[in-house]
Design an enzyme around this catalytic site. Structure first.
Site, PDB file in Angstrom:
ATOM      1  N   SER A  27       1.022  -3.393  -0.216  1.00  0.00           N
ATOM      2  CA  SER A  27       0.957  -4.348  -1.326  1.00  0.00           C
ATOM      3  C   SER A  27       1.780  -5.572  -0.965  1.00  0.00           C
ATOM      4  O   SER A  27       2.682  -5.504  -0.113  1.00  0.00           O
ATOM      5  CB  SER A  27       1.519  -3.700  -2.603  1.00  0.00           C
ATOM      6  OG  SER A  27       1.690  -4.651  -3.634  1.00  0.00           O
ATOM      7  N   TYR A  69       7.936   1.357  -7.235  1.00  0.00           N
ATOM      8  CA  TYR A  69       6.714   0.949  -6.539  1.00  0.00           C
ATOM      9  C   TYR A  69       7.029   0.012  -5.374  1.00  0.00           C
ATOM     10  O   TYR A  69       6.562   0.230  -4.241  1.00  0.00           O
ATOM     11  CB  TYR A  69       5.775   0.258  -7.528  1.00  0.00           C
ATOM     12  CG  TYR A  69       4.459  -0.170  -6.933  1.00  0.00           C
ATOM     13  CD1 TYR A  69       3.464   0.763  -6.666  1.00  0.00           C
ATOM     14  CD2 TYR A  69       4.204  -1.509  -6.653  1.00  0.00           C
ATOM     15  CE1 TYR A  69       2.242   0.378  -6.132  1.00  0.00           C
ATOM     16  CE2 TYR A  69       2.993  -1.908  -6.115  1.00  0.00           C
ATOM     17  CZ  TYR A  69       2.009  -0.963  -5.855  1.00  0.00           C
ATOM     18  OH  TYR A  69       0.806  -1.355  -5.323  1.00  0.00           O
TER      19      TYR A  69
END
Length: 301
Positions: free
Chosen positions: A173, A186
């Site tokens: 990401s 995350y």
């Protein structure tokens, strides 16, 4: 130390040559490799990026192995892949459990064959600050987003090394390069996933296994429903199809790091050279927002 700097100075002509080479490559389309007949394993194939990636590989005459914890979702993906003409095998796998991964990997080797392209896509996200993220949620984030990559790679890499042929894809990401508040677990896991990709790449080079390629996908917010109401001033939320188009191009042209949109790469460079106070202002302008649970307020009362 002085010897080191002198050696580096001797590399400057090569830096110029390689920089010009990279610049020229921007204007010369790279030929896409053929993946016909390859066994492609995709984790988290029952939804979002994993599902769309399966569809694209199905069109390329590959043999698909789809993993997901959601049986209904993975069967829906498989049905469309078969309609597109791909031979498809499905396995219900919990990627947060190491033994489940190893057991399923053995079944794949016996029932399908040696995986040639491994796409570590499965992921989880909890939109909450440190205090509101429960301990089991933090553990699961790392189990799925990072540790699962180790277990799948350890299971399928040996066959790739025997043939000096294969491709391992890490779906990370932009949050693996740029920290975002209320996504601590995350972001931390995605930073680790980027580190996994980079170190795996270097280790394969050290082995001399240059026939095994690696790619890492680092997109901005994607419209998959995992994060509620995301927005930034960098542009609209990405659609899965757009991200997968870039991912497929990156895999087929053996691109190491795939940023979507591409200017995310520039931001990662800027944060290393700009002063912290300026970066703070820049991040305010980017204005990342999404629905999140903030437990600190409860702790402070």
């Amino acid at each position: 130390m002085m010897r080191f700097f002198l050696d580096c100075l001797l590399l400057l002509p090569l830096l110029l040559v390689f920089s010009l080479e990279s610049l020229l490559k921007l204007f010369i389309p790279k030929k896409r490799k053929s993946v016909t007949g390859e066994i492609v394993l995709i984790t988290g194939a029952g939804h979002g990026i994993g599902r769309q990636t399966a569809y694209e590989f199905a069109k390329l005459k590959t043999k698909l192995v789809l993993w997901d914890i959601n049986k209904h979702g993975i069967e829906e993906t498989a049905a469309e892949c078969r309609r597109l003409g791909a031979k498809t095998h499905t396995y219900v796998v919990d990627c947060s459990k190491r033994e489940d991964i190893y057991t399923s990997a053995k079944k794949v080797k016996t029932e399908v064959g040696d995986v040639g392209i491994l796409i570590n896509n499965a992921g989880v996200v909890y939109t909450s600050d440190l205090f509101a993220t429960e301990d089991p949620q933090i553990e699961k984030t790392f189990e799925v987003n990072v540790l699962a990559h180790f277990w799948t790679t350890k299971a399928f890499l040996p066959a790739m090394m025997s043939n000096n042929h294969g491709h391992i894809v890490t779906v990370a990401s932009a949050a693996g390069h740029i920290a975002v508040p209320y996504l601590m677990a995350y972001c931390s896991s995605k930073f680790a996933a980027v580190g996994f990709h980079q170190t795996l790449t270097e280790e394969l080079n050290a082995y001399g296994k240059n026939g095994i390629k690696t790619s890492c996908l680092c997109p901005n917010f994607i419209n998959t429903g995992f994060i509620k109401n995301p927005s930034t001033s960098l542009g609209p939320t990405l659609e899965p199809e757009e991200v997968v188009n870039k991912l497929m191009k990156g895999i087929l042209t053996e691109q190491k790091m795939i940023f979507v949109p591409s200017f995310i790469n520039l931001l990662t460079v800027l944060q290393r050279i700009f002063p912290e106070r300026f970066l703070s202002l820049l991040k305010r302008k980017i204005n990342v927002q999404f629905d999140a649970v903030v437990g600190y307020k409860d702790k402070a009362q």
